[in-house]
Write an enzyme that holds these catalytic residues in place. Structure first.
Site, PDB file in Angstrom:
ATOM      1  N   GLN A   1      -4.869  -7.336  -2.075  1.00  0.00           N
ATOM      2  CA  GLN A   1      -5.129  -7.705  -3.399  1.00  0.00           C
ATOM      3  C   GLN A   1      -6.500  -7.632  -3.926  1.00  0.00           C
ATOM      4  O   GLN A   1      -7.022  -6.331  -3.350  1.00  0.00           O
ATOM      5  CB  GLN A   1      -4.982  -9.273  -3.405  1.00  0.00           C
TER       6      GLN A   1
ATOM      7  N   HIS B   1       0.943  -0.979   0.229  1.00  0.00           N
ATOM      8  CA  HIS B   1      -0.082  -0.258  -0.070  1.00  0.00           C
ATOM      9  C   HIS B   1       1.080   1.331   0.016  1.00  0.00           C
ATOM     10  O   HIS B   1       1.908   1.409   0.834  1.00  0.00           O
ATOM     11  CB  HIS B   1      -0.654   0.099   1.262  1.00  0.00           C
TER      12      HIS B   1
END
Length: 430
Positions: free
Chosen positions: A225, A41
């Protein structure tokens, strides 16, 4: 108080980290529920850029507790490195703001070696894994031979588990994959020391979440994901080894599904995919190059260039159903500036028949040709826009058409990478 699950609706890399960071302002606890350090992230706060692989994105908020649930597979060396990097930037991480589930499974060195050796053996047919040992660790978890965080805290238990599993791993590495084996002395002392270092962070995450819910705290569940990489519902076998869908939040943290009140689906304004696997809307032309360059589409974990293409609402409608989406967060809308016309995939053509759902088999998915609608693009720079009404008409029409096709309202619109470059039309915590 409401609790929110944030999920990716495509093949990952939708910008979930930024959305979680934004929503953390309304949450007292943020919990990661699946995946491992094969996810990344990226957050941009002012002039600073942060990349997280295991620690939830909410760690940048001083009054929030971050949790890593039992559904995550943990490379504890990577976790400790992330903690050290944050400390070097003045952000202290400890039991006051990070706890890890005692039930989470641990990625060990043989998992990573197996992952890499298998990919080499597959050659051109490789799956495109990150080689981080994620899949082999989940295999051991399912086969009931895994090592959990709690096992690192007991030297006798850890030795017994490694003694039992290493002969099989070594046989497979040496005899089938032509790779180097491991000795228990290479692993045991290192991971006993790691166990000592992480002991203060270890907790029963399920109990912590249950108590927080009873106190009326807002809980934010963070997936890794995307929906179409889900082991059950994704484009199998080009999937991850866990359940990114919203249902995974209950299993991966130890809460009942009744505590999951809202499900926010994060969708990139176009589509990307990393690694191998079917991608009906992929653009192998100048448009694809534009999206990659302007969107900086390179994996935050691997650095691999992402495959880019048009927005696919067949994929998104599937995600809406699988996750029970109550809202959408649209990211990287600014990347589409200057692309005219814009295309949205509304269905597939499979052997001359129109199809509006994602096929189950890889053969059928690879045979799908996208059926597009075209919409006018826009030329105006939208990164400074902070109100929906101030967006160009063509931009608003693009978003409205997305809502119509997916039948889910848009709650958040992101027009740039920075935390401030965001419009919240409806806060799911409100």
């Amino acid at each position: 108080m409401p609790n929110v699950v944030v999920v990716g609706t495509q093949w990952g890399d939708e910008g979930k980290g930024k959305i979680v960071d934004l929503l953390t302002e309304s949450a007292q606890m943020v919990v990661r529920y699946q995946g491992g350090n094969n996810a990344g992230h990226t957050l941009v706060v002012g002039q600073e850029k942060f990349i997280f692989h295991l620690i939830p994105s909410g760690i940048l908020h001083p009054n929030t507790t971050c949790l890593i649930g039992n559904g995550v597979v943990l490379d504890l060396e990577v976790l400790l490195e992330e903690i050290e990097r944050l400390a070097a930037r003045g952000i202290t991480v400890g039991p006051h703001n990070l706890r890890i589930s005692e039930r989470a499974h641990v990625i060990l060195p043989y998992h990573k070696r197996l992952d890499e050796a298998r990919e080499r053996a597959l050659g051109a047919a490789k799956l495109g894994t990150t080689g981080r040992g994620i899949g082999p660790c989940y295999e051991d978890k399912t086969a009931r031979r895994g090592v959990r965080v709690a096992d690192l805290l007991d030297p006798e238990v850890l030795r017994d588990k490694l003694t039992a599993v290493l002969p099989e791993k070594n046989f497979y590495l040496e005899k089938f994959l032509d790779s180097e084996p491991f000795r228990i002395e290479e692993i045991l002392p290192i991971y006993l020391e790691i166990g000592k270092r992480v002991r203060p962070l270890v907790a029963n995450v399920s109990v912590l979440l249950g108590e927080a819910a009873r106190q009326g705290q807002n809980l934010l569940f963070e997936g890794a994901q995307g929906t179409h990489l889900d082991i059950d519902h994704g484009t199998y076998p080009f999937v991850t080894s866990s359940n990114p869908v919203a249902g995974g939040a209950a299993v991966g943290t130890g809460v009942g599904p009744g505590l999951l009140h809202h499900v926010l689906g994060v969708v990139k304004a176009y589509t990307t995919r990393v690694g191998s696997g079917p991608f009906p809307c992929e653009c192998l032309d100048a448009v694809g190059e534009h999206l990659r360059a302007c969107g900086v589409e390179f994996g935050s974990t691997t650095g691999r260039p992402r495959r880019c293409g048009w927005l696919d609402t067949v994929v998104l409608k599937e995600s809406a159903r699988l996750n029970g989406l109550t809202g959408l967060a649209v990211t990287k809308l600014d990347v589409l500036t200057g692309v005219d016309p814009l295309k949205i995939c509304v269905a597939y053509d499979l052997n001359g028949a129109r199809r509006e759902t994602v096929p189950v088999t890889l053969k059928d998915m690879q045979g799908c040709c996208p059926i597009f609608e075209e919409l006018p693009g826009w030329q105006e720079d939208i990164r400074g826009v902070r109100r929906f009404a101030d967006l160009p008409l063509a931009t608003r029409n693009y978003l409205k058409r997305l809502e119509e096709l997916v039948q889910v309202p848009i709650n958040i619109v992101s027009v740039g990478p920075d935390r401030e470059e965001t419009m919240v039309l409806r806060n799911p915590f409100a």
